[in-house]
Design a protein around this motif. Structure first.
Motif, PDB file in Angstrom:
ATOM      1  N   ALA A  62     -44.874  -9.488 -30.813  1.00  0.00           N
ATOM      2  CA  ALA A  62     -45.726  -9.888 -29.693  1.00  0.00           C
ATOM      3  C   ALA A  62     -45.006  -9.677 -28.362  1.00  0.00           C
ATOM      4  O   ALA A  62     -43.786  -9.852 -28.268  1.00  0.00           O
ATOM      5  N   PHE A  63     -45.791  -9.297 -27.329  1.00  0.00           N
ATOM      6  CA  PHE A  63     -45.244  -8.997 -26.014  1.00  0.00           C
ATOM      7  C   PHE A  63     -46.098  -9.648 -24.939  1.00  0.00           C
ATOM      8  O   PHE A  63     -47.329  -9.708 -25.056  1.00  0.00           O
ATOM      9  N   SER A  64     -45.431 -10.095 -23.882  1.00  0.00           N
ATOM     10  CA  SER A  64     -46.140 -10.833 -22.824  1.00  0.00           C
ATOM     11  C   SER A  64     -46.935  -9.926 -21.908  1.00  0.00           C
ATOM     12  O   SER A  64     -47.750 -10.406 -21.138  1.00  0.00           O
ATOM     13  N   ASP A  65     -46.688  -8.606 -21.947  1.00  0.00           N
ATOM     14  CA  ASP A  65     -47.561  -7.707 -21.192  1.00  0.00           C
ATOM     15  C   ASP A  65     -47.702  -6.375 -21.925  1.00  0.00           C
ATOM     16  O   ASP A  65     -46.933  -6.044 -22.826  1.00  0.00           O
ATOM     17  N   VAL A  66     -48.707  -5.617 -21.524  1.00  0.00           N
ATOM     18  CA  VAL A  66     -49.070  -4.394 -22.226  1.00  0.00           C
ATOM     19  C   VAL A  66     -47.991  -3.327 -22.076  1.00  0.00           C
ATOM     20  O   VAL A  66     -47.702  -2.581 -23.013  1.00  0.00           O
ATOM     21  N   LYS A  67     -47.374  -3.238 -20.901  1.00  0.00           N
ATOM     22  CA  LYS A  67     -46.330  -2.221 -20.689  1.00  0.00           C
ATOM     23  C   LYS A  67     -45.208  -2.367 -21.703  1.00  0.00           C
ATOM     24  O   LYS A  67     -44.726  -1.380 -22.279  1.00  0.00           O
ATOM     25  N   GLU A  68     -44.773  -3.616 -21.915  1.00  0.00           N
ATOM     26  CA  GLU A  68     -43.723  -3.857 -22.908  1.00  0.00           C
ATOM     27  C   GLU A  68     -44.183  -3.407 -24.283  1.00  0.00           C
ATOM     28  O   GLU A  68     -43.417  -2.798 -25.041  1.00  0.00           O
ATOM     29  N   GLY A  69     -45.431  -3.711 -24.610  1.00  0.00           N
ATOM     30  CA  GLY A  69     -45.972  -3.333 -25.909  1.00  0.00           C
ATOM     31  C   GLY A  69     -46.020  -1.827 -26.107  1.00  0.00           C
ATOM     32  O   GLY A  69     -45.684  -1.300 -27.180  1.00  0.00           O
ATOM     33  N   VAL A  70     -46.424  -1.108 -25.050  1.00  0.00           N
ATOM     34  CA  VAL A  70     -46.495   0.356 -25.125  1.00  0.00           C
ATOM     35  C   VAL A  70     -45.090   0.941 -25.314  1.00  0.00           C
ATOM     36  O   VAL A  70     -44.871   1.814 -26.165  1.00  0.00           O
ATOM     37  N   ARG A  71     -44.122   0.443 -24.534  1.00  0.00           N
ATOM     38  CA  ARG A  71     -42.745   0.942 -24.662  1.00  0.00           C
ATOM     39  C   ARG A  71     -42.211   0.724 -26.083  1.00  0.00           C
ATOM     40  O   ARG A  71     -41.573   1.599 -26.665  1.00  0.00           O
ATOM     41  N   ARG A  72     -42.485  -0.440 -26.631  1.00  0.00           N
ATOM     42  CA  ARG A  72     -41.999  -0.761 -27.989  1.00  0.00           C
ATOM     43  C   ARG A  72     -42.688   0.124 -29.021  1.00  0.00           C
ATOM     44  O   ARG A  72     -42.039   0.613 -29.950  1.00  0.00           O
ATOM     45  N   LEU A  73     -43.990   0.332 -28.869  1.00  0.00           N
ATOM     46  CA  LEU A  73     -44.727   1.196 -29.797  1.00  0.00           C
ATOM     47  C   LEU A  73     -44.136   2.597 -29.812  1.00  0.00           C
ATOM     48  O   LEU A  73     -43.887   3.182 -30.881  1.00  0.00           O
ATOM     49  N   LEU A  74     -43.903   3.158 -28.627  1.00  0.00           N
ATOM     50  CA  LEU A  74     -43.418   4.532 -28.536  1.00  0.00           C
ATOM     51  C   LEU A  74     -41.967   4.656 -29.010  1.00  0.00           C
ATOM     52  O   LEU A  74     -41.584   5.682 -29.584  1.00  0.00           O
ATOM     53  N   SER A  75     -41.158   3.622 -28.778  1.00  0.00           N
ATOM     54  CA  SER A  75     -39.766   3.682 -29.245  1.00  0.00           C
ATOM     55  C   SER A  75     -39.677   3.520 -30.757  1.00  0.00           C
ATOM     56  O   SER A  75     -38.793   4.071 -31.412  1.00  0.00           O
ATOM     57  N   GLU A  76     -40.603   2.770 -31.331  1.00  0.00           N
ATOM     58  CA  GLU A  76     -40.626   2.551 -32.787  1.00  0.00           C
ATOM     59  C   GLU A  76     -41.170   3.758 -33.531  1.00  0.00           C
ATOM     60  O   GLU A  76     -40.743   4.062 -34.646  1.00  0.00           O
ATOM     61  N   LYS A  77     -42.119   4.468 -32.922  1.00  0.00           N
ATOM     62  CA  LYS A  77     -42.810   5.557 -33.617  1.00  0.00           C
ATOM     63  C   LYS A  77     -41.870   6.706 -33.970  1.00  0.00           C
ATOM     64  O   LYS A  77     -41.147   7.212 -33.118  1.00  0.00           O
ATOM     65  N   GLU A  78     -41.910   7.110 -35.224  1.00  0.00           N
ATOM     66  CA  GLU A  78     -41.179   8.292 -35.676  1.00  0.00           C
ATOM     67  C   GLU A  78     -42.138   9.469 -35.744  1.00  0.00           C
ATOM     68  O   GLU A  78     -43.366   9.312 -35.668  1.00  0.00           O
ATOM     69  N   GLU A  79     -41.596  10.681 -35.898  1.00  0.00           N
ATOM     70  CA  GLU A  79     -42.389  11.895 -35.759  1.00  0.00           C
ATOM     71  C   GLU A  79     -43.611  11.942 -36.680  1.00  0.00           C
ATOM     72  O   GLU A  79     -44.691  12.394 -36.265  1.00  0.00           O
ATOM     73  N   ASP A  80     -43.475  11.491 -37.911  1.00  0.00           N
ATOM     74  CA  ASP A  80     -44.607  11.587 -38.838  1.00  0.00           C
ATOM     75  C   ASP A  80     -45.459  10.324 -38.888  1.00  0.00           C
ATOM     76  O   ASP A  80     -46.379  10.210 -39.690  1.00  0.00           O
ATOM     77  N   ASP A  81     -45.182   9.368 -37.993  1.00  0.00           N
ATOM     78  CA  ASP A  81     -46.017   8.154 -37.913  1.00  0.00           C
ATOM     79  C   ASP A  81     -47.288   8.450 -37.117  1.00  0.00           C
ATOM     80  O   ASP A  81     -47.357   9.442 -36.374  1.00  0.00           O
ATOM     81  N   LEU A  82     -48.268   7.577 -37.255  1.00  0.00           N
ATOM     82  CA  LEU A  82     -49.532   7.662 -36.525  1.00  0.00           C
ATOM     83  C   LEU A  82     -49.692   6.361 -35.753  1.00  0.00           C
ATOM     84  O   LEU A  82     -49.538   5.267 -36.333  1.00  0.00           O
ATOM     85  N   ALA A  83     -49.956   6.444 -34.442  1.00  0.00           N
ATOM     86  CA  ALA A  83     -50.031   5.239 -33.609  1.00  0.00           C
ATOM     87  C   ALA A  83     -51.378   5.145 -32.899  1.00  0.00           C
ATOM     88  O   ALA A  83     -51.914   6.154 -32.435  1.00  0.00           O
ATOM     89  N   PHE A  84     -51.888   3.913 -32.817  1.00  0.00           N
ATOM     90  CA  PHE A  84     -53.165   3.664 -32.146  1.00  0.00           C
ATOM     91  C   PHE A  84     -52.985   2.523 -31.145  1.00  0.00           C
ATOM     92  O   PHE A  84     -52.264   1.562 -31.382  1.00  0.00           O
ATOM     93  N   ILE A  85     -53.677   2.655 -30.014  1.00  0.00           N
ATOM     94  CA  ILE A  85     -53.729   1.592 -28.992  1.00  0.00           C
ATOM     95  C   ILE A  85     -55.200   1.253 -28.801  1.00  0.00           C
ATOM     96  O   ILE A  85     -55.995   2.113 -28.431  1.00  0.00           O
ATOM     97  N   ALA A  86     -55.583   0.015 -29.074  1.00  0.00           N
ATOM     98  CA  ALA A  86     -57.006  -0.369 -28.985  1.00  0.00           C
ATOM     99  C   ALA A  86     -57.123  -1.846 -28.716  1.00  0.00           C
ATOM    100  O   ALA A  86     -56.173  -2.605 -28.851  1.00  0.00           O
ATOM    101  N   GLY A  87     -58.349  -2.265 -28.330  1.00  0.00           N
ATOM    102  CA  GLY A  87     -58.615  -3.674 -28.091  1.00  0.00           C
ATOM    103  C   GLY A  87     -58.935  -3.963 -26.647  1.00  0.00           C
ATOM    104  O   GLY A  87     -58.976  -3.057 -25.822  1.00  0.00           O
TER     105      GLY A  87
END
Length: 396
Positions: free
Chosen positions: A371-396
């Protein structure tokens, strides 16, 4: 909020600019913006000057006003603003209340569209239909009604039939209505209203399509002849939205050729609707239960095609949406390996502790939560966690 008689009176202060355009009037719960984008692109390809009024905006308010598909300049926006503001001053001197935010934007838009000398206006309702400020429109070319589902229930009703009645309020006597026939309840209301208004009705059923690269290939008819269009979005619901726009163009009587339809659909742009913003990272504006269901249909289709290593999700929601239900449907169909939760920057946001607690109850131990207190933090964490063959979605 002003009644439509007051809206008409205000427009008369401006010289009734709405009467200077031929209008496509678009209402519905989900898909309005996409239909407007398709219509705008087709009109542009046909060489017909058009203005487009949409909401909400993603980044800045000028995005709500398009001239031939392009966001209006700051200069044009300010010209419209000052013209509408001057009329508001006269209006308040007459003893009336200041227009609401959305009403003011509508007046502003009409001023700048008139100054741009567009001939056709693609006009999206704000919320509902029958009482919406845009319903001052007297005789549009076509009324278009997209999918009907549960949203803004405090204002529009708590059943599909009640909500559909509000949306169907844009149907005018003798004016063709094109509508999404995906809901039997909503379709019944559309047909009843169209019959009462003696308006020709054109229901659009589920579209025939196949997944093709980053989009869809849709087959239908235009002018009685078969047509195949390339929809530049990977979401199945966009096939129906494209057909709603195609049928509206066909019913309008405007000189929109088959080629303009094909090129217009292919070249349409509408950000944040299953938009691939980075390789294998998709951004979608789904924010209510029906929108999330449509998002999941598209996300699961992409997951099946790409066979990713892991599925990552960044999710947030506001407190007046059915967020527990949304999370449960995400769990059951998309089955994300990791779910990042972010608190939105709005007074309507769900407190982060409550969102995390609810997600924990829904997902259990099968999905890792952060969990993150703002969306920017969440986006940064998502992109840093994602590996090349992963699939990522942002919604809500």
């Amino acid at each position: 909020k002003s009644g439509l008689s007051q809206v008409r009176e205000f427009l008369e202060l401006l010289g009734s600019p709405d009467r200077e355009f031929q209008i496509f009037h678009v209402a519905g719960t989900n898909g309005k913006g996409s239909v407007c984008a398709f219509l705008t692109s087709m009109l542009k390809e046909a060489g017909i000057s058009c203005g487009t009024f949409i909401s909400p905006h993603l980044v800045e308010v000028r995005e709500r006003f398009l001239i031939n598909g392009t966001v209006v300049s700051r200069e044009a926006f300010l010209d419209g603003f000052y013209e509408a503001k001057a009329a508001v001053g006269r209006w308040m001197e007459m003893g009336h209340a200041h227009p609401t935010y959305f009403e003011f934007l509508f007046y502003l838009g009409l001023c700048l569209f008139r100054k741009a000398k567009v001939s056709v206006l693609v006009l999206e309702t704000g919320m509902g239909g029958i009482q919406d400020v845009t319903n001052v429109t007297e005789h549009p070319l076509v009324s278009v009604i997209t999918s009907i589902s549960f949203d803004h229930m405090d204002y529009l009703g708590h059943t599909i039939r009640e909500i559909a009645k509000k949306k169907a309020g844009i149907i005018k006597p003798g004016v063709p209505v094109v509508y999404d026939a995906g809901s039997a309840e909503a379709s019944e209301v559309m047909e009843e209203t169209a019959k009462r208004q003696q308006a020709p009705s054109f229901p659009v059923q589920k579209a025939s399509f196949r997944f093709c690269g980053k989009g869809l290939l849709v087959r239908d008819f235009y002018g009685g002849e078969p047509i195949e269009v390339s929809v530049p979005f990977a979401a199945p619901y966009q096939a129906v939205n494209a057909l709603l726009a195609i049928r509206a163009a066909e019913c309008s009587g405007l000189p929109i050729s088959r080629e303009a339809v094909e090129h217009g659909i292919r070249n349409a742009r509408w950000p944040a609707r299953m938009e691939e913003i980075l390789p294998r990272v998709y951004l979608d504006g789904a924010h209510n239960a029906d929108g999330v269901r449509a998002f999941l249909e598209a996300a699961c289709l992409i997951k099946k095609e790409l066979r990713p290593g892991r599925v990552l999700l960044l999710f947030g929601a506001v407190s007046d949406k059915e967020y527990r239900r949304m999370l449960a449907e995400i769990r059951d169909s998309l089955k994300p390996d990791v779910c990042f939760l972010a608190e939105l920057d709005t007074y309507r946001a769900i407190p982060l502790e409550e969102l995390l607690k609810t997600a924990g109850e829904v997902f259990g131990v099968e999905t890792r939560l952060e969990a993150f207190s703002d969306v920017k933090e969440g986006v940064r964490r998502l992109l840093s966690e994602k590996e090349e063959d992963d699939l990522a979605f942002i919604a809500g």
